[in-house]
Design a protein around this motif. Structure first.
Motif, PDB file in Angstrom:
ATOM      1  N   ALA A   1       8.133  16.427 -11.389  1.00  0.00           N
ATOM      2  CA  ALA A   1       7.722  16.273  -9.993  1.00  0.00           C
ATOM      3  C   ALA A   1       8.945  16.217  -9.081  1.00  0.00           C
ATOM      4  O   ALA A   1       8.872  16.629  -7.919  1.00  0.00           O
ATOM      5  CB  ALA A   1       6.896  15.007  -9.820  1.00  0.00           C
ATOM      6  N   ILE A   2      10.067  15.745  -9.602  1.00  0.00           N
ATOM      7  CA  ILE A   2      11.259  15.580  -8.780  1.00  0.00           C
ATOM      8  C   ILE A   2      11.743  16.916  -8.229  1.00  0.00           C
ATOM      9  O   ILE A   2      12.227  17.001  -7.084  1.00  0.00           O
ATOM     10  CB  ILE A   2      12.388  14.867  -9.576  1.00  0.00           C
ATOM     11  CG1 ILE A   2      13.574  14.546  -8.672  1.00  0.00           C
ATOM     12  CG2 ILE A   2      12.821  15.671 -10.794  1.00  0.00           C
ATOM     13  CD1 ILE A   2      13.269  13.591  -7.569  1.00  0.00           C
TER      14      ILE A   2
ATOM     15  N   ARG B   1      17.808  10.126 -11.025  1.00  0.00           N
ATOM     16  CA  ARG B   1      17.462  11.387 -10.371  1.00  0.00           C
ATOM     17  C   ARG B   1      16.443  11.171  -9.263  1.00  0.00           C
ATOM     18  O   ARG B   1      16.526  11.775  -8.191  1.00  0.00           O
ATOM     19  CB  ARG B   1      16.917  12.372 -11.406  1.00  0.00           C
ATOM     20  CG  ARG B   1      17.965  12.843 -12.412  1.00  0.00           C
ATOM     21  CD  ARG B   1      17.331  13.693 -13.497  1.00  0.00           C
ATOM     22  NE  ARG B   1      18.325  14.196 -14.448  1.00  0.00           N
ATOM     23  CZ  ARG B   1      18.018  14.887 -15.531  1.00  0.00           C
ATOM     24  NH1 ARG B   1      16.739  15.134 -15.825  1.00  0.00           N
ATOM     25  NH2 ARG B   1      18.965  15.315 -16.336  1.00  0.00           N
ATOM     26  N   HIS B   2      15.478  10.311  -9.521  1.00  0.00           N
ATOM     27  CA  HIS B   2      14.458  10.041  -8.515  1.00  0.00           C
ATOM     28  C   HIS B   2      15.046   9.259  -7.343  1.00  0.00           C
ATOM     29  O   HIS B   2      14.663   9.489  -6.186  1.00  0.00           O
ATOM     30  CB  HIS B   2      13.294   9.285  -9.138  1.00  0.00           C
ATOM     31  CG  HIS B   2      12.550  10.095 -10.159  1.00  0.00           C
ATOM     32  ND1 HIS B   2      11.352   9.696 -10.709  1.00  0.00           N
ATOM     33  CD2 HIS B   2      12.825  11.288 -10.732  1.00  0.00           C
ATOM     34  CE1 HIS B   2      10.922  10.600 -11.567  1.00  0.00           C
ATOM     35  NE2 HIS B   2      11.812  11.570 -11.606  1.00  0.00           N
TER      36      HIS B   2
ATOM     37  N   VAL C   1       5.549   9.972   6.947  1.00  0.00           N
ATOM     38  CA  VAL C   1       5.353  10.739   5.710  1.00  0.00           C
ATOM     39  C   VAL C   1       4.781   9.792   4.666  1.00  0.00           C
ATOM     40  O   VAL C   1       5.359   8.735   4.388  1.00  0.00           O
ATOM     41  CB  VAL C   1       6.674  11.340   5.192  1.00  0.00           C
ATOM     42  CG1 VAL C   1       6.422  12.106   3.891  1.00  0.00           C
ATOM     43  CG2 VAL C   1       7.300  12.244   6.232  1.00  0.00           C
ATOM     44  N   GLY C   2       3.640  10.155   4.105  1.00  0.00           N
ATOM     45  CA  GLY C   2       3.047   9.329   3.060  1.00  0.00           C
ATOM     46  C   GLY C   2       2.462  10.191   1.971  1.00  0.00           C
ATOM     47  O   GLY C   2       2.132  11.355   2.195  1.00  0.00           O
ATOM     48  N   GLY C   3       2.337   9.605   0.779  1.00  0.00           N
ATOM     49  CA  GLY C   3       1.694  10.367  -0.271  1.00  0.00           C
ATOM     50  C   GLY C   3       2.043   9.904  -1.665  1.00  0.00           C
ATOM     51  O   GLY C   3       2.756   8.920  -1.881  1.00  0.00           O
ATOM     52  N   ASP C   4       1.508  10.654  -2.611  1.00  0.00           N
ATOM     53  CA  ASP C   4       1.756  10.445  -4.039  1.00  0.00           C
ATOM     54  C   ASP C   4       2.910  11.358  -4.421  1.00  0.00           C
ATOM     55  O   ASP C   4       2.711  12.535  -4.685  1.00  0.00           O
ATOM     56  CB  ASP C   4       0.480  10.781  -4.824  1.00  0.00           C
ATOM     57  CG  ASP C   4       0.695  10.754  -6.332  1.00  0.00           C
ATOM     58  OD1 ASP C   4       1.751  10.274  -6.771  1.00  0.00           O
ATOM     59  OD2 ASP C   4      -0.203  11.220  -7.058  1.00  0.00           O
ATOM     60  N   PHE C   5       4.127  10.798  -4.446  1.00  0.00           N
ATOM     61  CA  PHE C   5       5.314  11.605  -4.733  1.00  0.00           C
ATOM     62  C   PHE C   5       5.471  11.870  -6.228  1.00  0.00           C
ATOM     63  O   PHE C   5       6.229  12.755  -6.620  1.00  0.00           O
ATOM     64  CB  PHE C   5       6.575  10.910  -4.225  1.00  0.00           C
ATOM     65  CG  PHE C   5       6.660  10.733  -2.730  1.00  0.00           C
ATOM     66  CD1 PHE C   5       5.632  11.124  -1.886  1.00  0.00           C
ATOM     67  CD2 PHE C   5       7.794  10.171  -2.162  1.00  0.00           C
ATOM     68  CE1 PHE C   5       5.715  10.948  -0.509  1.00  0.00           C
ATOM     69  CE2 PHE C   5       7.895   9.989  -0.799  1.00  0.00           C
ATOM     70  CZ  PHE C   5       6.857  10.370   0.035  1.00  0.00           C
ATOM     71  N   ASN C   6       4.819  11.064  -7.065  1.00  0.00           N
ATOM     72  CA  ASN C   6       4.959  11.188  -8.520  1.00  0.00           C
ATOM     73  C   ASN C   6       6.391  10.970  -8.991  1.00  0.00           C
ATOM     74  O   ASN C   6       6.799  11.502 -10.030  1.00  0.00           O
ATOM     75  CB  ASN C   6       4.439  12.551  -9.008  1.00  0.00           C
ATOM     76  CG  ASN C   6       2.970  12.496  -9.397  1.00  0.00           C
ATOM     77  OD1 ASN C   6       2.502  11.520  -9.966  1.00  0.00           O
ATOM     78  ND2 ASN C   6       2.234  13.545  -9.070  1.00  0.00           N
TER      79      ASN C   6
END
Length: 261
Positions: A123-124, A166-167, A149-154
């Protein structure tokens, strides 16, 4: 005036039609002004109150990301004029449908719903490409003053090395783009997340996702605001309690942002 913005992964593809309706009713009951949604299909919402790519993300995914308004008209933002060259540039090149961008003229508010789609196991990589697409928006003098900005970034710094580092780089990149982690503002104050595996000092994580095979209190969902908007944040918190609670409808819980204009 307090404006309420919620982000939530609705888990559309794992639900029956009856479950989807119940989930939507729960969302409406949160009484937000705007919703930044992922894994959803807001097919019955008025066209002037929703930004969503018909057909979803494509391929096997009929669902995607959406921005929904309950009280204000929306305009879709899919392109932006570059300040360097004056030409129009697309803001949604990476997995079209995974990012939805809307503008609410009545509040001069820009809203981005972002889903970090897992591509070839990562996902990154998706999130970094999405941030590259969105950079002209963050740089725009027209939109950057009031942007959420919002959301499921995983992605999460809770992961072990090397993934955690890395994340972390993606979150640091958001900061360089002028964005502030609204959850880390700790408004209202809350206790550190129990049993969080991160090494952050201090830990600002909240529990937003439940896995069937893991007891770790994962956070994959986030809410970021522009630097100029950060002083106006009244509160940012997970909606993870009550009866019925949000966990009944999705494997993610909503995050509510309250901003004073």
């Amino acid at each position: 005036m307090i404006t309420r913005i919620v982000t939530w992964n609705l888990n559309h593809h794992r639900q029956s039609a009856i479950q989807r309706k119940a989930t939507w009713n729960f969302l409406v009951g949160l009484k937000a002004d705007f919703a930044l949604l992922q894994e959803c299909v807001p097919s019955e919402w008025p066209a002037n109150r929703v930004v969503f790519k018909d057909g979803g993300i494509g391929g096997r995914r009929s669902w995607g990301s959406a921005v929904v308004s309950f009280n204000h008209d929306l305009e879709e933002l899919s392109t932006i004029r570059l300040k360097s060259t004056g030409r129009l540039a697309s803001l949604c090149n990476t997995w079209p449908g995974s990012v939805a961008i809307a503008y609410a003229p009545s509040l001069a508010l820009s809203l981005v719903s972002l889903y970090g789609l897992i591509d070839n196991g990562y996902a990154i990589t998706t999130v970094h490409r999405q941030l590259s697409d969105l950079t002209p928006l963050f740089d725009s003098t027209c939109y950057r003053s009031r942007i959420v900005v919002g959301g499921d970034f995983n992605i999460s710094t809770q992961f072990r090395s090397p993934d955690g580092e890395r994340h972390r780089n993606a979150f640091e990149r958001l900061q360089t783009l002028g964005m502030v982690d609204a959850i880390a503002l700790n408004r209202p104050p809350r206790e550190p997340l129990a049993d969080c595996p991160c090494s952050d000092k201090p830990c600002s994580h909240i529990h937003t996702q439940r896995h069937n095979v893991s007891k770790v209190p994962w956070q994959n969902d986030y809410m970021y605001v522009g630097k100029k908007l950060a002083p106006n944040v009244v509160a940012c918190y997970p909606i993870d309690g009550g009866s019925p609670g949000s966990w009944q409808y999705s494997d993610h819980c909503p995050i509510m942002l309250e901003v004073e204009f």
